[in-house]
Structures are given as structure tokens and as C-alpha cells.
Design an enzyme around this catalytic site. Sequence first.
Site, PDB file in Angstrom:
ATOM      1  CD  GLU A 275      23.288 -22.678 -16.543  1.00 56.13           C
ATOM      2  OE1 GLU A 275      23.566 -21.578 -17.017  1.00 56.13           O
ATOM      3  OE2 GLU A 275      22.345 -22.864 -15.951  1.00 56.13           O
TER       4      GLU A 275
ATOM      5  CB  SER B  15      15.435 -15.527 -13.141  1.00 55.16           C
ATOM      6  OG  SER B  15      15.858 -14.455 -12.269  1.00 55.16           O
TER       7      SER B  15
ATOM      8  CE  LYS C  51      17.837 -15.358 -17.955  1.00 53.16           C
ATOM      9  NZ  LYS C  51      18.751 -15.190 -16.986  1.00 53.16           N
TER      10      LYS C  51
ATOM     11  CG  HIS D 187      36.810 -22.639 -35.618  1.00 47.76           C
ATOM     12  ND1 HIS D 187      38.262 -23.082 -34.824  1.00 47.76           N
ATOM     13  CD2 HIS D 187      36.767 -23.249 -36.808  1.00 47.76           C
ATOM     14  CE1 HIS D 187      38.978 -23.438 -35.746  1.00 47.76           C
ATOM     15  NE2 HIS D 187      38.299 -23.888 -36.910  1.00 47.76           N
TER      16      HIS D 187
END
Length: 446
Positions: free
Chosen positions: A290, A277, A283, A156
Amino acid sequence: MASSDSPTSSIRGSELASDFTASLDIDRRMYREDIAGSIAHAEMLAKQGIISESDAKSIINGLNQIRDEIESGEFNWKPELEDIHINVEARLYELIGDAAGRLHTARSRNDQVATDARLYVKRIATECRAACRHLQRALLDRAEENINTIVSGYTHLQRAQPVSFAHVLMAYYEMFGRDAESFTQAEASADILPLGSGALAGATYPLDRNFAAERLGFSAISANSMDAVSDRDFILDFIFAASKTMTHLSRLCEDIVIWSSEEFGFIRLSDAYSSGSSMMPQKRNPDYAELIRGKTGRVYGSLISVLTTLKGLPLTYNRDLQEDKPPLMDAADTVAASLTAATGMIAEMTVRIKQMETASQGREILATDYADHLVREQTLPFREAYVQVAAYTRGESADEIDLPNITPADSIAARDIPGGTAPSQVRQAVMHGYGELWSARLRGEW
Ligand code: ARG
């Protein structure tokens, strides 16, 4: 341009194929399969005395030249000739004249395209299986380095129990092993020769279908001509294998996104597999992970697309079937590229051992071990021990129970059963993995 009296021009009557009906942009990728299928067919026709040896020879020479032209980029593709089959046949006619017209004896584009597609699926299934084996190898190598790396395991997405990081990687090793097998099954499902089925009813010539099957590397010939020209189950099997692989890749990538976040900090992706980024200088985004996760939807879409194309089709060949190739090829491209990217990402990631160990500290994560201890030392029923430890870890009864000094490493070492996370077990699993990959290599899988 095929002359207007070329036999291939008559296939379409006097009209040029429209963009709407053309499939050349997609099916030209099967040129090798189309040419191989035609060569085997010509050889078989000659062997059976259906065409002359000399016609077969010029057909085969012509087809080999066409392959060379395609591969050197010299081939003049003609979209108005609709598909790969007509493009090749029309060029053959230009090259060798009338003998070209004998190639299509006892053959229809219906059994031809089914043959091409099966050869194509056999090839890409084999390539995808190899890509799975490469990813498994990368996972094994990183697992071997990390047998004693301790990390929190999650259920979980809540800290659950400490595990060896190698055990985590080996979980994915198992998944991609099953995927490799699914691609083998897809390959087997494509491994049947439809050629000789004609348009739908078979052929009036004394064909030797087994000879053609052998020349093309098929292990069997189709049993029913009507099924053979309309069966695309092997495409479903391939795209299902691709979809299942993408599911596993997507899970791996989700873990990678989580692990590489600043909050977790378990791994650092290499520069090749992360990007900055355009606005925020600090970043490091896990773009590859992704995108693999994102592309999973495309592959599922391909599966639904082909299932939907097939549903409700009356026997036998229907032009709808031409819609099988865009999703097939897109799924194949996507899963192959995703497997390769994931392999590089795993091979190059930095494992941050300290951060992983920090996440496995604290008494909560050892709660199960404490309960097990009470069961062993005080012969308590597990449920009672559970209640006591639950109260203890909530800080409600700290001095009522006497707990041993257990470390996360002790907790891991105690799970010394087959399939468990103890270093001895994980080491065995890794060694077993190397053995499996070695056997796969001996079978020529990668
Ligand atoms: N381009 C077609 C396909 O991909 C080839 C078969 C066409 N056959 C026919 N009878 N129109 O399915």
C-alpha cells in the site's frame, strides 16, 4: 569559519545566506560529485598551464581531505555558506590558503552545479537500473517455480481465462525491463559535460573541455554554453523514468493487495512485508504494497514540480533552478526504496497453489475454449459459437451443445504461441529472461 577576507565570502557580499536561499541541506548529498568535478577542473587547469602544477596538487590534496572529513562526519557544515559548492571552497581555503582561490578560475557555480547534478543523475540512474534488475530477478525466480501453477487471469477484474501464474509474474518482468532501459536513457541524457560553459557565455581561458569530460566519465561536452547552464532535461528524464517505474510498482502492489486479501487468498505475504492491526488481532495488512502504491503520487508530484519550475524560465541560469534538487532526490529515494521493498515482497511471498487453482475452476472460465472447440469441430463461425456458449454458460441451453472435457490445464496448454501462456512458451520466456539478466550483468548493470 572562512575569514572575512576569504574569496568565498565575497560571493555573497557581506550578508550571510538566509535559510530561504540556502540549499545546503539538499545539495550536500552531491558532495562526492562536487569534489570530483573540482578535482577534474583543477587537473585540466594545470594541464593547460592555467594554474601551476603545485597549486593543482595542493587543491587536489585539500579536496581529497575534505571528502574524507565529510565521510567521517568531521566536516563542519556551515548553512550560512548557502550550498555545497561554497562550503567545500571555503574549507579548501582554510586548508590550503590562497591557492584555493585559483580553483574557481574559468568556472561559475552555474556550470559547476549543472556538472554536479549530471554526475549525480548518472549515479542514481545506474543504481535504479540495478534495482530494476534485482526485482526482475526475483520475478523470474518465482516464475520459474510456478510455470505449472494455474490461476485465473482477469480482465476488468472479472475472471477471464486460466493462465500460468508464471505468465502473470513475467508480465511484470517485462515492465521492469522497460524501466531499466528508461533509466539507461536517463543516464545517457545526463552524460554530457557542461563544465567550461562558465556563467553562461563560455570562458576566456584555453580550456580542454574534452579532457575534463574524460576525467569525469562524460561521453560528450555540451554544444552551447547558454543551454548547458540552464538545461535540466536530464532531471526530467530521470524523474519520468522513476514515475513510470512507480506506475508499474503501483500496479504490481495493487495486484498484491488483491491477491493477499482473504477473498482471493492467492498469496501470503511474509511477516517482514505485512503488519498486524493495533486493534484487530486477525489482521495481516499489506502495508508495504500500500505504501509503494501511495508513494507513487509523490514521484509524479516531483515530475510536475520540475516541469513547472522549468516552464517560462528565460535563458539562462535562474535561481529557480535550485528547486530542481528536492524533487529529484525525493523521487530517487522513493523509487529506489520502493523497488527494493517490492523485490523482498516478491521473493518472500508464499504462493497458495490450491487457492489459485480453485479460482480457475468452473465452466465459465473455459467459455472461450468451448467456443474455440465449436469453431474447430463444427466449423462454426466464431460469432455463432460465441452465442451458443454464452447461452450454455448462462444455463439456458445445457444439452443443445456437445462440449468436450476441457480442464484449465488444457486451456493453458492450448495457447502455445509466442507470447502465450502455455507452459512450454512460459518456460522459454523465463529462460530468455535469465539470458537477458545475464547479459545485463555482463554489461555491469547489476
Ligand atoms: N545552489 C545553487 C543551485 O543549486 C548553485 C548555483 C548558484 N549560482 C548562482 N549564480 N547563484 O542552483
